[in-house]
Design a protein around this motif. Structure first.
Motif, short mmCIF file in Angstrom:
data_model
loop_
_atom_site.label_atom_id
_atom_site.label_comp_id
_atom_site.label_asym_id
_atom_site.label_seq_id
_atom_site.Cartn_x
_atom_site.Cartn_y
_atom_site.Cartn_z
N ASP A 249 1.01 -3.72 -4.53
CA ASP A 249 1.43 -4.96 -3.88
C ASP A 249 0.49 -6.11 -4.21
O ASP A 249 0.92 -7.22 -4.50
CB ASP A 249 1.50 -4.75 -2.37
N ARG A 250 -0.81 -5.84 -4.17
CA ARG A 250 -1.78 -6.91 -4.45
C ARG A 250 -1.75 -7.36 -5.90
O ARG A 250 -2.03 -8.51 -6.19
CB ARG A 250 -3.19 -6.45 -4.08
N THR A 251 -1.44 -6.47 -6.80
CA THR A 251 -1.41 -6.85 -8.21
C THR A 251 -0.03 -7.32 -8.66
O THR A 251 0.10 -7.95 -9.71
CB THR A 251 -1.85 -5.68 -9.11
N ASN A 252 0.98 -7.06 -7.87
CA ASN A 252 2.35 -7.41 -8.22
C ASN A 252 2.56 -8.92 -8.38
O ASN A 252 3.35 -9.35 -9.20
CB ASN A 252 3.30 -6.85 -7.17
N ILE A 253 1.84 -9.72 -7.62
CA ILE A 253 2.02 -11.16 -7.67
C ILE A 253 1.69 -11.70 -9.06
O ILE A 253 2.32 -12.64 -9.54
CB ILE A 253 1.20 -11.88 -6.57
N LEU B 232 2.49 -1.63 8.77
CA LEU B 232 3.24 -1.27 7.56
C LEU B 232 4.68 -1.76 7.63
O LEU B 232 5.22 -2.24 6.63
CB LEU B 232 3.19 0.24 7.33
N VAL B 233 5.30 -1.67 8.79
CA VAL B 233 6.67 -2.17 8.94
C VAL B 233 6.67 -3.69 8.76
O VAL B 233 7.51 -4.24 8.04
CB VAL B 233 7.26 -1.74 10.30
N ALA B 234 5.72 -4.37 9.42
CA ALA B 234 5.64 -5.84 9.30
C ALA B 234 5.36 -6.24 7.86
O ALA B 234 5.95 -7.19 7.33
CB ALA B 234 4.56 -6.37 10.22
N TRP B 235 4.46 -5.52 7.21
CA TRP B 235 4.08 -5.81 5.83
C TRP B 235 5.30 -5.72 4.92
O TRP B 235 5.54 -6.58 4.08
CB TRP B 235 2.99 -4.83 5.44
N GLY B 236 6.10 -4.66 5.08
CA GLY B 236 7.30 -4.50 4.25
C GLY B 236 8.31 -5.61 4.46
O GLY B 236 8.85 -6.16 3.50
N HIS B 237 8.55 -5.96 5.70
CA HIS B 237 9.50 -7.03 5.99
C HIS B 237 8.99 -8.38 5.48
O HIS B 237 9.76 -9.16 4.91
CB HIS B 237 9.80 -7.12 7.49
N LEU B 238 7.72 -8.64 5.69
CA LEU B 238 7.16 -9.92 5.26
C LEU B 238 7.09 -10.03 3.74
O LEU B 238 7.29 -11.11 3.18
CB LEU B 238 5.79 -10.13 5.89
N ARG B 239 6.79 -8.94 3.07
CA ARG B 239 6.71 -8.97 1.62
C ARG B 239 8.09 -9.22 1.03
O ARG B 239 8.23 -9.93 0.03
CB ARG B 239 6.12 -7.67 1.08
N ARG C 10 7.61 -22.74 1.69
CA ARG C 10 8.19 -21.47 2.13
C ARG C 10 7.52 -20.30 1.39
O ARG C 10 7.25 -19.27 1.97
CB ARG C 10 9.70 -21.48 1.87
N THR C 11 7.24 -20.48 0.12
CA THR C 11 6.59 -19.44 -0.66
C THR C 11 5.16 -19.22 -0.18
O THR C 11 4.70 -18.07 -0.12
CB THR C 11 6.62 -19.80 -2.15
N LEU C 12 4.45 -20.27 0.19
CA LEU C 12 3.09 -20.12 0.71
C LEU C 12 3.11 -19.37 2.04
O LEU C 12 2.28 -18.47 2.26
CB LEU C 12 2.43 -21.49 0.88
N ASP C 13 4.03 -19.74 2.92
CA ASP C 13 4.15 -19.02 4.20
C ASP C 13 4.46 -17.55 3.97
O ASP C 13 3.89 -16.67 4.61
CB ASP C 13 5.26 -19.64 5.06
N ALA C 14 5.37 -17.29 3.05
CA ALA C 14 5.79 -15.92 2.77
C ALA C 14 4.71 -15.15 2.03
O ALA C 14 4.76 -13.92 1.99
CB ALA C 14 7.08 -15.92 1.97
N SER C 15 3.74 -15.83 1.46
CA SER C 15 2.66 -15.15 0.75
C SER C 15 1.49 -14.83 1.68
O SER C 15 0.85 -13.79 1.54
CB SER C 15 2.19 -16.00 -0.42
N VAL C 16 1.18 -15.70 2.62
CA VAL C 16 0.03 -15.47 3.51
C VAL C 16 0.35 -14.42 4.58
O VAL C 16 -0.52 -13.64 4.96
CB VAL C 16 -0.48 -16.78 4.14
N ALA C 17 1.57 -14.36 5.04
CA ALA C 17 1.94 -13.44 6.12
C ALA C 17 1.75 -11.96 5.75
O ALA C 17 1.20 -11.20 6.55
CB ALA C 17 3.37 -13.71 6.57
N PRO C 18 2.15 -11.49 4.56
CA PRO C 18 1.88 -10.09 4.22
C PRO C 18 0.39 -9.77 4.12
O PRO C 18 -0.03 -8.66 4.39
CB PRO C 18 2.56 -9.89 2.86
#
Length: 167
Positions: A46-50, A103-110, A121-129
């Protein structure tokens, strides 16, 4: 003379000992370590996927290099935000429940990262996970410390960390 602190420590040790005796040594290694290994592997991916997705995100959202770097790096600001508080919460509440919730929150947020249509929107969606993922590591270390005696703990941590590729 026993103090309240000594008594609490004794109760904690006897609780851990009772838990360890219920599940045999081999069962701890078979039930807990594979889950931690898979979880750490997914976290690393996940961390390297970006870095793999960033060129396409930049093209689709018309980001300049500075904005693209911000999108890639803001995840770690979220990660920093909950690292220590997450470990504290896992220690004083329930590491197992805390990991499950994160883990559930991480999956939904990612999943929300890919629905961004503009930079904010992309910044918000990137910081939350990052916030959701950051508490998983310290909570897992606390969980391992509850299930493995001190003599096995270093080996259990090493197996968990083997999910990260070597340099």
């Amino acid at each position: 003379m026993k103090t309240a602190g000594n008594m609490a420590e004794h109760v904690e040790k006897s609780d851990t000992s009772a838990r360890m005796s219920r599940i045999g040594t081999s069962q701890r290694w078979v039930r807990i370590i594979p889950v931690a290994l898979i979880m750490y592997t997914i976290a690393f991916i996940d961390r390297t996927n970006i870095s793999l997705a960033l060129p396409r995100i930049s093209r689709d959202l018309h980001l300049d290099p500075q904005q693209a770097g911000t999108v890639a790096g803001i995840f770690f600001w979220g990660y920093i935000a909950l690292q220590i508080p997450g470990g504290h919460l896992a220690k004083h509440w329930s590491a197992k429940k805390f990991i499950s919730i994160l883990l559930v929150a991480w999956g939904h947020l990612r999943g929300g990262l890919w629905s961004g249509t503009h930079l904010s929107r992309t910044l918000d969606a990137s910081v939350a996970p990052g916030v959701a993922e950051s508490g998983v590591h310290p909570a897992t270390l606390i969980l391992l410390s509850h299930w493995f005696p001190r003599s096995e703990r270093a080996r259990a941590n090493a197996f968990g960390f083997s999910a990260y590729p070597s340099r």
